[in-house]
Design a protein around this motif. Structure first.
Motif, PDB file in Angstrom:
ATOM      1  N   ASN A  92       0.846  -1.206   0.000  1.00  0.00           N
ATOM      2  CA  ASN A  92       0.000   0.000   0.000  1.00  0.00           C
ATOM      3  C   ASN A  92       0.878   1.251   0.000  1.00  0.00           C
ATOM      4  O   ASN A  92       0.701   2.175   0.804  1.00  0.00           O
ATOM      5  CB  ASN A  92      -0.912  -0.012   1.217  1.00  0.00           C
ATOM      6  CG  ASN A  92      -2.076   0.958   1.056  1.00  0.00           C
ATOM      7  OD1 ASN A  92      -2.270   1.527  -0.015  1.00  0.00           O
ATOM      8  ND2 ASN A  92      -2.835   1.155   2.119  1.00  0.00           N
ATOM      9  N   PHE A  93       1.844   1.259  -0.919  1.00  0.00           N
ATOM     10  CA  PHE A  93       2.857   2.311  -0.924  1.00  0.00           C
ATOM     11  C   PHE A  93       2.278   3.703  -1.131  1.00  0.00           C
ATOM     12  O   PHE A  93       2.793   4.672  -0.571  1.00  0.00           O
ATOM     13  CB  PHE A  93       3.897   2.021  -2.022  1.00  0.00           C
ATOM     14  CG  PHE A  93       5.178   1.479  -1.480  1.00  0.00           C
ATOM     15  CD1 PHE A  93       5.235   0.224  -0.921  1.00  0.00           C
ATOM     16  CD2 PHE A  93       6.335   2.241  -1.520  1.00  0.00           C
ATOM     17  CE1 PHE A  93       6.409  -0.274  -0.417  1.00  0.00           C
ATOM     18  CE2 PHE A  93       7.526   1.752  -1.016  1.00  0.00           C
ATOM     19  CZ  PHE A  93       7.557   0.489  -0.465  1.00  0.00           C
ATOM     20  N   SER A  94       1.232   3.808  -1.957  1.00  0.00           N
ATOM     21  CA  SER A  94       0.688   5.147  -2.227  1.00  0.00           C
ATOM     22  C   SER A  94       0.190   5.789  -0.931  1.00  0.00           C
ATOM     23  O   SER A  94       0.455   6.967  -0.673  1.00  0.00           O
ATOM     24  CB  SER A  94      -0.445   5.059  -3.256  1.00  0.00           C
ATOM     25  OG  SER A  94      -1.426   4.135  -2.812  1.00  0.00           O
ATOM     26  N   ARG A  95      -0.505   5.024  -0.113  1.00  0.00           N
ATOM     27  CA  ARG A  95      -1.015   5.542   1.152  1.00  0.00           C
ATOM     28  C   ARG A  95       0.125   5.812   2.139  1.00  0.00           C
ATOM     29  O   ARG A  95       0.189   6.876   2.768  1.00  0.00           O
ATOM     30  CB  ARG A  95      -1.990   4.532   1.765  1.00  0.00           C
ATOM     31  CG  ARG A  95      -2.580   4.961   3.099  1.00  0.00           C
ATOM     32  CD  ARG A  95      -3.483   6.159   2.925  1.00  0.00           C
ATOM     33  NE  ARG A  95      -3.961   6.658   4.191  1.00  0.00           N
ATOM     34  CZ  ARG A  95      -4.721   7.739   4.313  1.00  0.00           C
ATOM     35  NH1 ARG A  95      -5.060   8.429   3.243  1.00  0.00           N
ATOM     36  NH2 ARG A  95      -5.133   8.126   5.499  1.00  0.00           N
ATOM     37  N   PHE A  96       1.018   4.846   2.272  1.00  0.00           N
ATOM     38  CA  PHE A  96       2.115   4.998   3.235  1.00  0.00           C
ATOM     39  C   PHE A  96       3.087   6.102   2.812  1.00  0.00           C
ATOM     40  O   PHE A  96       3.687   6.771   3.659  1.00  0.00           O
ATOM     41  CB  PHE A  96       2.865   3.675   3.387  1.00  0.00           C
ATOM     42  CG  PHE A  96       2.019   2.569   3.964  1.00  0.00           C
ATOM     43  CD1 PHE A  96       0.893   2.854   4.711  1.00  0.00           C
ATOM     44  CD2 PHE A  96       2.355   1.242   3.754  1.00  0.00           C
ATOM     45  CE1 PHE A  96       0.113   1.848   5.245  1.00  0.00           C
ATOM     46  CE2 PHE A  96       1.584   0.215   4.289  1.00  0.00           C
ATOM     47  CZ  PHE A  96       0.456   0.514   5.035  1.00  0.00           C
ATOM     48  N   THR A  97       3.253   6.285   1.499  1.00  0.00           N
ATOM     49  CA  THR A  97       4.126   7.365   1.031  1.00  0.00           C
ATOM     50  C   THR A  97       3.545   8.716   1.405  1.00  0.00           C
ATOM     51  O   THR A  97       4.273   9.623   1.856  1.00  0.00           O
ATOM     52  CB  THR A  97       4.311   7.276  -0.494  1.00  0.00           C
ATOM     53  OG1 THR A  97       4.891   6.015  -0.827  1.00  0.00           O
ATOM     54  CG2 THR A  97       5.224   8.386  -1.000  1.00  0.00           C
ATOM     55  N   LEU A  98       2.226   8.881   1.221  1.00  0.00           N
ATOM     56  CA  LEU A  98       1.594  10.144   1.618  1.00  0.00           C
ATOM     57  C   LEU A  98       1.751  10.384   3.118  1.00  0.00           C
ATOM     58  O   LEU A  98       2.024  11.511   3.552  1.00  0.00           O
ATOM     59  CB  LEU A  98       0.107  10.112   1.239  1.00  0.00           C
ATOM     60  CG  LEU A  98      -0.204  10.241  -0.251  1.00  0.00           C
ATOM     61  CD1 LEU A  98      -1.705  10.111  -0.489  1.00  0.00           C
ATOM     62  CD2 LEU A  98       0.297  11.568  -0.804  1.00  0.00           C
ATOM     63  N   ASN A  99       1.566   9.328   3.922  1.00  0.00           N
ATOM     64  CA  ASN A  99       1.747   9.474   5.367  1.00  0.00           C
ATOM     65  C   ASN A  99       3.183   9.886   5.709  1.00  0.00           C
ATOM     66  O   ASN A  99       3.408  10.767   6.548  1.00  0.00           O
ATOM     67  CB  ASN A  99       1.410   8.161   6.077  1.00  0.00           C
ATOM     68  CG  ASN A  99      -0.066   7.826   6.008  1.00  0.00           C
ATOM     69  OD1 ASN A  99      -0.899   8.704   5.784  1.00  0.00           O
ATOM     70  ND2 ASN A  99      -0.396   6.560   6.178  1.00  0.00           N
ATOM     71  N   SER A 100       4.159   9.245   5.055  1.00  0.00           N
ATOM     72  CA  SER A 100       5.561   9.576   5.326  1.00  0.00           C
ATOM     73  C   SER A 100       5.895  10.997   4.898  1.00  0.00           C
ATOM     74  O   SER A 100       6.618  11.719   5.595  1.00  0.00           O
ATOM     75  CB  SER A 100       6.486   8.589   4.596  1.00  0.00           C
ATOM     76  OG  SER A 100       6.545   7.364   5.280  1.00  0.00           O
ATOM     77  N   ILE A 101       5.378  11.397   3.727  1.00  0.00           N
ATOM     78  CA  ILE A 101       5.638  12.766   3.253  1.00  0.00           C
ATOM     79  C   ILE A 101       5.030  13.785   4.219  1.00  0.00           C
ATOM     80  O   ILE A 101       5.661  14.793   4.564  1.00  0.00           O
ATOM     81  CB  ILE A 101       5.071  12.945   1.830  1.00  0.00           C
ATOM     82  CG1 ILE A 101       5.916  12.145   0.835  1.00  0.00           C
ATOM     83  CG2 ILE A 101       5.048  14.421   1.432  1.00  0.00           C
ATOM     84  CD1 ILE A 101       5.366  12.161  -0.581  1.00  0.00           C
ATOM     85  N   PHE A 102       3.792  13.521   4.666  1.00  0.00           N
ATOM     86  CA  PHE A 102       3.141  14.448   5.615  1.00  0.00           C
ATOM     87  C   PHE A 102       3.943  14.566   6.909  1.00  0.00           C
ATOM     88  O   PHE A 102       4.218  15.677   7.392  1.00  0.00           O
ATOM     89  CB  PHE A 102       1.727  13.951   5.909  1.00  0.00           C
ATOM     90  CG  PHE A 102       1.015  14.748   6.963  1.00  0.00           C
ATOM     91  CD1 PHE A 102       0.605  16.052   6.710  1.00  0.00           C
ATOM     92  CD2 PHE A 102       0.784  14.202   8.220  1.00  0.00           C
ATOM     93  CE1 PHE A 102      -0.036  16.793   7.686  1.00  0.00           C
ATOM     94  CE2 PHE A 102       0.142  14.939   9.200  1.00  0.00           C
ATOM     95  CZ  PHE A 102      -0.269  16.232   8.935  1.00  0.00           C
ATOM     96  N   VAL A 103       4.333  13.414   7.479  1.00  0.00           N
ATOM     97  CA  VAL A 103       5.099  13.434   8.735  1.00  0.00           C
ATOM     98  C   VAL A 103       6.449  14.127   8.537  1.00  0.00           C
ATOM     99  O   VAL A 103       6.854  14.974   9.346  1.00  0.00           O
ATOM    100  CB  VAL A 103       5.308  11.994   9.253  1.00  0.00           C
ATOM    101  CG1 VAL A 103       6.303  11.976  10.412  1.00  0.00           C
ATOM    102  CG2 VAL A 103       3.987  11.390   9.701  1.00  0.00           C
ATOM    103  N   SER A 104       7.139  13.810   7.449  1.00  0.00           N
ATOM    104  CA  SER A 104       8.488  14.353   7.233  1.00  0.00           C
ATOM    105  C   SER A 104       8.453  15.850   6.950  1.00  0.00           C
ATOM    106  O   SER A 104       9.272  16.605   7.497  1.00  0.00           O
ATOM    107  CB  SER A 104       9.168  13.615   6.074  1.00  0.00           C
ATOM    108  OG  SER A 104       9.246  12.240   6.350  1.00  0.00           O
ATOM    109  N   VAL A 105       7.524  16.294   6.092  1.00  0.00           N
ATOM    110  CA  VAL A 105       7.455  17.722   5.762  1.00  0.00           C
ATOM    111  C   VAL A 105       7.043  18.535   6.987  1.00  0.00           C
ATOM    112  O   VAL A 105       7.649  19.570   7.304  1.00  0.00           O
ATOM    113  CB  VAL A 105       6.473  17.953   4.596  1.00  0.00           C
ATOM    114  CG1 VAL A 105       6.230  19.446   4.392  1.00  0.00           C
ATOM    115  CG2 VAL A 105       7.021  17.340   3.313  1.00  0.00           C
TER     116      VAL A 105
END
Length: 289
Positions: A76-89
């Motif tokens: 589920n990379f699309s969802r987890f990538t958005l979560n990681s981008i949100f947390v990191s930014v």
């Protein structure tokens, strides 16, 4: 020709040649040790699981690009990538704001407890209590009602800003205080000097500190794992990658983990490309200084 004079003429050249040879051997060895694991992971991501466990060669016998497609879907990379981008930014922006404001205040203002604050920040650099504080941090976020959102993770990561604080305070010292006084004569107050005058001069340092904060929050594993146990939809990429370890029938899917790991480092490479110019400027300035 006097043998003694020949010895004194050749000795410095031999010493320089030996020094350069040792330096090059050391640098090449360090580069190989750093790059070799990455090459193994990248090449392994194109193999089958059977080839990974049985083959003794590094190079794939056939290239399986489908591993990346399967890893993207399974984790589920699309969802987890958005979560990681949100947390990191969010963590990067928060860390830069908090670290730059605290470093500016410590560098420009004399207040009670200033030395104690600097000592406390320094102690957090060298004393790692890691998982010991996980339970108190989780309990605190439960009290605040943030244990089921990503904001709890972001707040905890922003609070660990000591590295960026010490990176920035060194650059604040290089900005003359006369600049602040000149800006105040022109009508600025303490806060507008920070925001309009000093902060723009700090852009290269902010880029380097931001890269460090982004990398740390992107690779964070323990905090997202603990805070998203009850809500898998909030998991970040490092946590999602761990889910790729076992596939159907609990069989190990190492090739998918390698493909997922390669996918997960792409955003970091993009951030590094944008921050590379500032990073090189700061490094060059440090060498010249």
């Amino acid at each position: 020709m006097n043998p003694t004079n020949t010895y004194h003429t050749l000795s410095p050249k031999l010493a320089r040649w030996t020094g350069k040879t040792v330096l090059w051997v050391f640098l090449l060895t360090a580069a190989i040790l750093a790059i070799f694991p990455i090459v193994i992971v990248v090449l392994g991501s194109f193999k089958t699981n059977q080839e990974l466990t049985s083959s003794a060669t590094i190079w794939p016998q056939s290239w399986h690009f489908s591993n990346y497609v399967q890893a993207w879907k399974n984790a589920n990379f699309s969802r987890f990538t958005l979560n990681s981008i949100f947390v990191s930014v969010a963590t990067t922006i928060g860390t830069l704001l908090v670290a730059s404001m605290s470093a500016y205040a410590v560098n420009r203002v004399h207040f009670f407890g200033k030395k104690a604050y600097s000592l406390l920040m320094a102690s957090t650099l060298f004393i790692s209590i890691g998982a010991v504080v996980l339970r108190p941090q989780f309990d605190l976020m439960v009290m605040l009602g943030l244990n089921k959102t990503l904001w709890g993770i972001i707040i905890i990561l922003v609070s660990a800003h000591a590295t960026c604080y010490f990176m920035l305070i060194g650059f604040f010292r290089s900005i003359p205080k006369d600049l602040d006084e000149a800006a105040m004569i022109d009508g600025c107050n303490f806060y507008s000097v920070y925001w309009r005058i000093v902060l723009p001069l700090l852009r290269p340092a902010l880029a380097v500190a931001g890269l460090s904060a982004f990398q740390g929050s992107w690779n964070e594993y323990i905090l997202p794992l603990v805070f998203t146990m009850s809500n898998p939809e909030l998991q970040t990429l490092p946590v999602g990658l761990a889910n790729l370890r076992y596939g159907i029938g609990a069989a190990a899917e190492i090739q998918l983990m390698m493909a997922g790991a390669c996918l997960s480092i792409l955003p970091l490479l993009v951030v590094y490309v944008f921050a590379n110019k500032s990073f090189m400027q700061v490094t060059l300035g440090a060498v010249k200084g």
